[in-house]
Design a protein around this motif. Structure first.
Motif, short mmCIF file in Angstrom:
data_model
loop_
_atom_site.label_atom_id
_atom_site.label_comp_id
_atom_site.label_asym_id
_atom_site.label_seq_id
_atom_site.Cartn_x
_atom_site.Cartn_y
_atom_site.Cartn_z
N PHE A 120 0.86 -1.18 0.00
CA PHE A 120 0.00 0.00 0.00
C PHE A 120 0.90 1.23 0.00
CE2 PHE A 120 -2.84 -3.17 1.96
CZ PHE A 120 -3.88 -3.10 1.04
N ARG A 121 0.63 2.14 -0.93
CA ARG A 121 1.46 3.33 -1.09
C ARG A 121 0.91 4.48 -0.26
NH1 ARG A 121 3.92 -0.34 -3.67
NH2 ARG A 121 5.44 0.18 -5.24
N TRP A 122 1.80 5.07 0.52
CA TRP A 122 1.51 6.28 1.28
C TRP A 122 2.16 7.45 0.56
CZ3 TRP A 122 -1.12 7.20 5.85
CH2 TRP A 122 -1.64 6.07 6.49
N GLU A 123 1.37 8.45 0.26
CA GLU A 123 1.89 9.70 -0.28
C GLU A 123 2.15 10.62 0.91
OE1 GLU A 123 0.71 13.20 -3.43
OE2 GLU A 123 -0.87 12.30 -2.22
N ILE A 124 3.36 11.10 1.02
CA ILE A 124 3.70 12.09 2.04
C ILE A 124 3.83 13.40 1.28
CG2 ILE A 124 5.24 12.72 3.92
CD1 ILE A 124 3.79 9.95 4.20
N ALA A 125 3.01 14.40 1.65
CA ALA A 125 2.87 15.57 0.78
C ALA A 125 2.72 16.87 1.54
CB ALA A 125 1.64 15.39 -0.12
N THR A 126 3.14 17.90 0.89
CA THR A 126 2.75 19.25 1.27
C THR A 126 2.03 19.81 0.05
OG1 THR A 126 3.47 21.39 2.12
CG2 THR A 126 5.00 20.28 0.66
N ASN A 127 0.83 20.33 0.28
CA ASN A 127 -0.01 20.85 -0.80
C ASN A 127 -0.14 22.36 -0.66
OD1 ASN A 127 -0.87 18.00 -0.31
ND2 ASN A 127 -2.04 18.40 -2.13
N PRO A 128 -0.05 23.08 -1.77
CA PRO A 128 -0.21 24.53 -1.71
C PRO A 128 -1.69 24.91 -1.59
CG PRO A 128 0.11 23.86 -3.98
CD PRO A 128 0.24 22.62 -3.13
N GLY A 129 -1.93 26.09 -1.08
CA GLY A 129 -3.28 26.65 -1.10
C GLY A 129 -4.20 26.12 -0.02
N ASP A 130 -5.48 26.48 -0.19
CA ASP A 130 -6.50 26.18 0.81
C ASP A 130 -6.69 24.68 1.04
OD1 ASP A 130 -6.92 28.87 1.16
OD2 ASP A 130 -8.65 28.96 -0.18
N ILE A 131 -6.64 23.88 -0.02
CA ILE A 131 -6.88 22.45 0.14
C ILE A 131 -5.80 21.83 1.01
CG2 ILE A 131 -5.71 21.64 -1.95
CD1 ILE A 131 -9.11 20.36 -0.66
N GLY A 132 -4.58 22.30 0.89
CA GLY A 132 -3.50 21.79 1.73
C GLY A 132 -3.69 22.15 3.19
N ARG A 133 -4.14 23.37 3.46
CA ARG A 133 -4.38 23.79 4.84
C ARG A 133 -5.58 23.08 5.45
NH1 ARG A 133 -2.53 28.34 2.36
NH2 ARG A 133 -4.57 29.17 1.87
N LEU A 134 -6.53 22.70 4.63
CA LEU A 134 -7.75 22.03 5.09
C LEU A 134 -7.45 20.74 5.84
CD1 LEU A 134 -10.93 21.83 4.96
CD2 LEU A 134 -10.57 20.51 2.87
N VAL A 135 -6.42 20.02 5.44
CA VAL A 135 -6.16 18.70 6.01
C VAL A 135 -5.09 18.69 7.10
CG1 VAL A 135 -6.95 17.52 3.93
CG2 VAL A 135 -4.54 18.11 4.15
N LEU A 136 -4.47 19.83 7.37
CA LEU A 136 -3.43 19.88 8.41
C LEU A 136 -4.05 20.10 9.78
CD1 LEU A 136 -0.64 22.02 6.73
CD2 LEU A 136 -0.72 19.54 7.00
N PRO A 137 -3.46 19.50 10.81
CA PRO A 137 -3.97 19.78 12.16
C PRO A 137 -3.74 21.24 12.53
CG PRO A 137 -2.04 18.31 12.23
CD PRO A 137 -2.35 18.60 10.79
N ASP A 138 -4.56 21.72 13.46
CA ASP A 138 -4.42 23.13 13.89
C ASP A 138 -3.13 23.37 14.62
OD1 ASP A 138 -6.90 23.77 12.83
OD2 ASP A 138 -7.94 23.20 14.67
#
Length: 138
Positions: A120-138
């Motif tokens: 099973f492949r895990w993607e470890i990522a940093t995403n730009p913009g609002d969608i990236g901030r949506l999934v990060l913990p506070d």
């Protein structure tokens, strides 16, 4: 139906090997363990990652499709910076994972991948913009 995901369940060939990888290798904490049957790990506020021994999975869900190639799913773990991507990939490598190093992507993010013992492949990522901030913990 509420718009949410509660469990992600993955069928695994060797539950002990999976437990060793996620618990001993990555340092994750199990919420429930039934030896030879299931391992459940909290993966979010209301999300559980469940690993089922293949035999139990097939008995309840149905036959598993087998064949060459990569399992056609990725699981993603997002972090805030490229340096954090690289650090997580190093931890996965030290736990025995097959790792594809982080790299800048055409769409603006920085990602790398590792495979767990069942592929099973895990993607470890940093995403730009609002969608990236949506999934990060506070």
């Amino acid at each position: 139906m509420d718009q949410r995901l509660s469990f992600v369940t993955l069928a695994v060939a060797d539950l002990d090997r999976t437990r060793a990888f996620y618990v001993d290798g990555l340092g994750w904490t199990p919420e429930m363990v039934v030896p030879g049957e299931v391992l459940m790990i909290r993966a979010g506020e209301r999300l559980v990652l469940s690993f089922w021994a293949e035999s139990g999975f097939e008995a309840e869900v149905g036959p598993i499709r087998r064949g060459q190639g990569i399992v056609p799913i990725t699981l993603a773990h997002n972090v805030a910076t490229p340096a954090e991507v690289d650090a997580v990939l190093e931890v996965a490598a030290s736990a025995g994972a097959e790792v594809s190093p982080g790299q800048q992507r055409d769409w603006g993010g920085y990602t790398g991948y590792f495979a767990d013992p069942d592929g099973f492949r895990w993607e470890i990522a940093t995403n730009p913009g609002d969608i990236g901030r949506l999934v990060l913990p506070d």
